[in-house]
Design a protein around this motif. Sequence first.
Motif, PDB file in Angstrom:
ATOM      1  N   GLY A  29       0.822  -1.200   0.000  1.00 50.26           N
ATOM      2  CA  GLY A  29       0.000   0.000   0.000  1.00 50.26           C
ATOM      3  C   GLY A  29       0.855   1.248   0.000  1.00 50.26           C
ATOM      4  N   ARG A  99      -9.363   0.889   5.697  1.00 55.78           N
ATOM      5  CA  ARG A  99      -8.483   0.253   4.720  1.00 55.78           C
ATOM      6  C   ARG A  99      -9.193  -0.901   4.019  1.00 55.78           C
ATOM      7  NH1 ARG A  99      -3.062  -0.200   3.711  1.00 55.78           N
ATOM      8  NH2 ARG A  99      -2.460  -2.192   2.807  1.00 55.78           N
ATOM      9  N   TYR A 103     -10.810  -1.855  -0.402  1.00 55.30           N
ATOM     10  CA  TYR A 103     -10.676  -2.943  -1.365  1.00 55.30           C
ATOM     11  C   TYR A 103     -11.915  -3.030  -2.234  1.00 55.30           C
ATOM     12  CZ  TYR A 103      -6.423  -4.686   0.617  1.00 55.30           C
ATOM     13  OH  TYR A 103      -5.136  -4.808   1.011  1.00 55.30           O
ATOM     14  N   TYR A 120      -4.833   4.416   1.493  1.00 56.15           N
ATOM     15  CA  TYR A 120      -4.324   3.054   1.441  1.00 56.15           C
ATOM     16  C   TYR A 120      -2.878   3.011   1.916  1.00 56.15           C
ATOM     17  CZ  TYR A 120      -3.531  -1.475  -0.850  1.00 56.15           C
ATOM     18  OH  TYR A 120      -3.234  -2.775  -1.134  1.00 56.15           O
TER      19      TYR A 120
END
Lengths: 337, 451
Positions: A29, A99, A103, A120
């Motif tokens: 990330g 976080r 996705y 991220y």
Amino acid sequence: MELHKIGIAIAWIFLYGYLIVASIDFGAGFFSFYGKLTKRDHIINAIIDRYLSPVWEVTNVFLIFFVYAVIGFFPDVAYMYGVALLVPGSVALLLIAIRGSFYAFANYGARKNTVYLFVYGVTGLFIPASLATLLTISEGGFISVDGQRVELLLHQLVRSPYAWVVVLLAIVSVLFISASFLTYYADRANDTEAREVLRRFALYNSLPTIFVSFLAFFTIRTHNPEHFERMLSMSWMFMASLACFLLALALIIQRKWYGTAFLFVMLQFAFAFFGYGRSHLPYLLYPYLTVESGVTSDAMGVALIAAFVGGILLLIPSLFLLMRLFVFSATYVQGRK
Amino acid sequence: MFAFDQVIAARLLTSLTLGFHIIFATMGVGIPLCISLAEFVGLWKKDVHYLLLARRWARGYVITVAVGVVTGTCIALQLVFLWPGFMQLAGKVIGLPLFLETFAFFFEAIFLGMYLYTWDRFQNPWLHWVLSVPIIIGAVGSACFITSVNAFMNTPQGFRLENGVITAIDPWQAMFNPAAPSKVAHVLSSAFLTVSFVLAAIAAYHLYRKKQHEYYQKALGFTMLLSLVFSVLNTVMGDWSGKFLAESQPEKLAAGEWHFHTGARAKLIVGGILHEDTLETEYALGIPLLLSILAKGTPDAKVIGLDQFPRELWPPLYVHYFFDLMVGLGAYLFVVSFLFVGLSFLQKRGKLTRFSRYNRPVLAAIMAGGPFAVLATECGWIFAEVGRQPWILRGVLRTGEAVTPAAYLPEMLVLFVLLYVFLAVLVTSVLVRLFRKTPPEVELEARKIIL
Ligand code: HDD
Ligand code: HEM
Ligand code: HEM
């Protein structure tokens, strides 16, 4: 072997598993974001996405595994840490939640969005920092216990040099583990350009990792001398860790055998992590809670171990299949499928 | 300002997280089955429409899973933070299914990763379908384990409490507690029902927007058939849950039915308003004998009322409305799916053809059914959880005794409210954009499928 030893070993193995897979993810990330800032994202991000897409969900499960293993084997931990960690724990949870939710976002192509990459990348550093603080707290001196009243002494925590060293250690380790894995992955994909960028990331983070490890070693000496003594008594583990580090570094410098190099990085952290864990014993929370006093009943322990063995027998072949299909499949890695 | 006490804050935060999680958890339990069935039919009949259906559902599923994982992680840790006393005790006795649950997640996660990224990788497409089976096993397994924990809270067993010390722990007995079978069955059947109705509502929405492609018609026919099957199954399981309550947790059933006086030939009360001081009901629909029949199977059976329990142990009586709403919505879902499936059946035989089964009122009714099914699930949980009050562990530990003494609870509540608002907005916008960007017509073209 006694139940409490098996229990703590199982929990610690899960935490080690999380350490490795989550570090790869967290570091990736950060590199994505950094790559964007330095306009190298077109080189490295394809590799990062290809690895992360199929395995991200597995990462989170390791954390839950660790939590439930600890609660199952050492239920008293639930009370003390539960009360003490309401605020910092909730904040860490919030970061993990944000976080994780990205996705979903990434799934429709938002990986190029700068705000997304920023969140991220930054959570990738804050989450390991906050989780590492949990280990700091377990060293004692930051929780006051008075009967049922348990309190986290936040002022002491932020003023402790040891706590900050551990945070730093967590961050550089994450970046080092991640970069050395991704170097290997890029190499498998025959993506020389990406490999070179990532290899440089690995090298930048290698010496800081070792330097901060030494710092941690010396700050714990003042913070918890008893623990430091126990660490010295098993110093061979930390030596072995250093040796593995040097081997990995040598291989990466010589551009050779990246896979083996990553294996040594894993060993480096295995030795250090299990050395730290072993010397931490018998305390789960210094000086209030030990593994012997906190361990669950025999009946529950046996049931949990049976569940663990059964579960592992199920998971190992499945994980193997996953690795075969994605991580070790040359056609997948190279993007031909 | 009213006094905002610790227990209320903790309960609000718990119910908020669980109420949010359960939407995604329900999807997570039901969607894999639907995907797998659609892919199966597609391969069996060599029908690309079903295959595309499976693909598109799987794509949406990834997003709901992501949020399910996030909210699940929240609830797992929040139980420790908010109810440390409960988790300490629970860890000792019911840690086993919690631990097993993670294995089920793990199993599911591994195969989900494989399933999603291998659509075109196997020579033999059936191999890809096989990958969906472990996903179903993992999803259903995790539901079984976590529901067993929840069942334990209603009928705790497998330990003895002597002077505050827990002895004689038997984790297997705790896991297979009496409430588990009926509860697991009803949770699973309701998840399948909810998911098939939500998917049907999406298909109906497209048909309502005058997209008459065969793809949507097949999607609707398929999901409506599933809905009908599951709504029958779910009613049977719900009935079993009710019979279980009558037997083992009579105060919850009595509170849900406003049944105050123990007795045979009991009347079922639907809706109405209660005067809490006189325990008289007004404007309620009373159906003679039905409560005895539902609870015990015969009209002469005696049903235990709240008079058998001291008043301070009564669950809040407002759960009645949640129960009625759940059952009412269940009836609605049955009627709608029955109507649609019946119509299709007749029309395939050339009857009633003047009356299209894709007419707007029918489609609108199906579209409403999606949100209604989710609402029914929420009502079911509120009934089940609030109906257990004042206990967190029935007969053992009161909710008020288990709450954390830590400070700053209300602040955390605010923090998480913000998080859930953000997540809700994110999920909806992501899902809408995902499916807007690539409508099925375009995908069918791209895959060179002749329309
Ligand atoms: C689509 C959702 C849905 C629908 C239509 C129904 N239920 Fe339900 N019900 C649930 C979803 C649900 C649930 C979410 O799955 C619950 C919450 C807790 C549980 O165990 O299952 C539940 C709980 C629950 C309980 C309490 C169980 C306990 O606390 O142990 C009873 C007695 C019933 N249901 C009975 C019924 C009946 C007789 C229905 C008739 C149609 C019905 N339900 C429809
Ligand atoms: C009966 C109600 C529940 C059902 C059916 C259910 C089911 C699920 C499902 C299907 C997921 C998605 C995970 C995936 O797809 O891999 C999930 C996530 C999760 N749930 Fe729930 N859940 C329920 C309640 C709870 C409760 C009460 C807890 C807390 C103890 C919990 C803990 C979790 C956790 C920790 C995750 C994340 C797992 C991961 O990291 O992959 N769930 N749950
Ligand atoms: C996943 C479906 C579930 C939902 C939607 C749900 C919903 C709720 C709700 C609405 C409350 C608040 C009750 C009140 O304020 O009066 C509550 C309380 C609670 N639930 Fe559940 N619940 C679920 C499953 C579970 C499971 C599986 C567990 C255990 C692992 C659990 C543990 C608790 C706890 C500890 C409380 C707080 C104490 C209490 O009010 O009793 N819940 N839940």
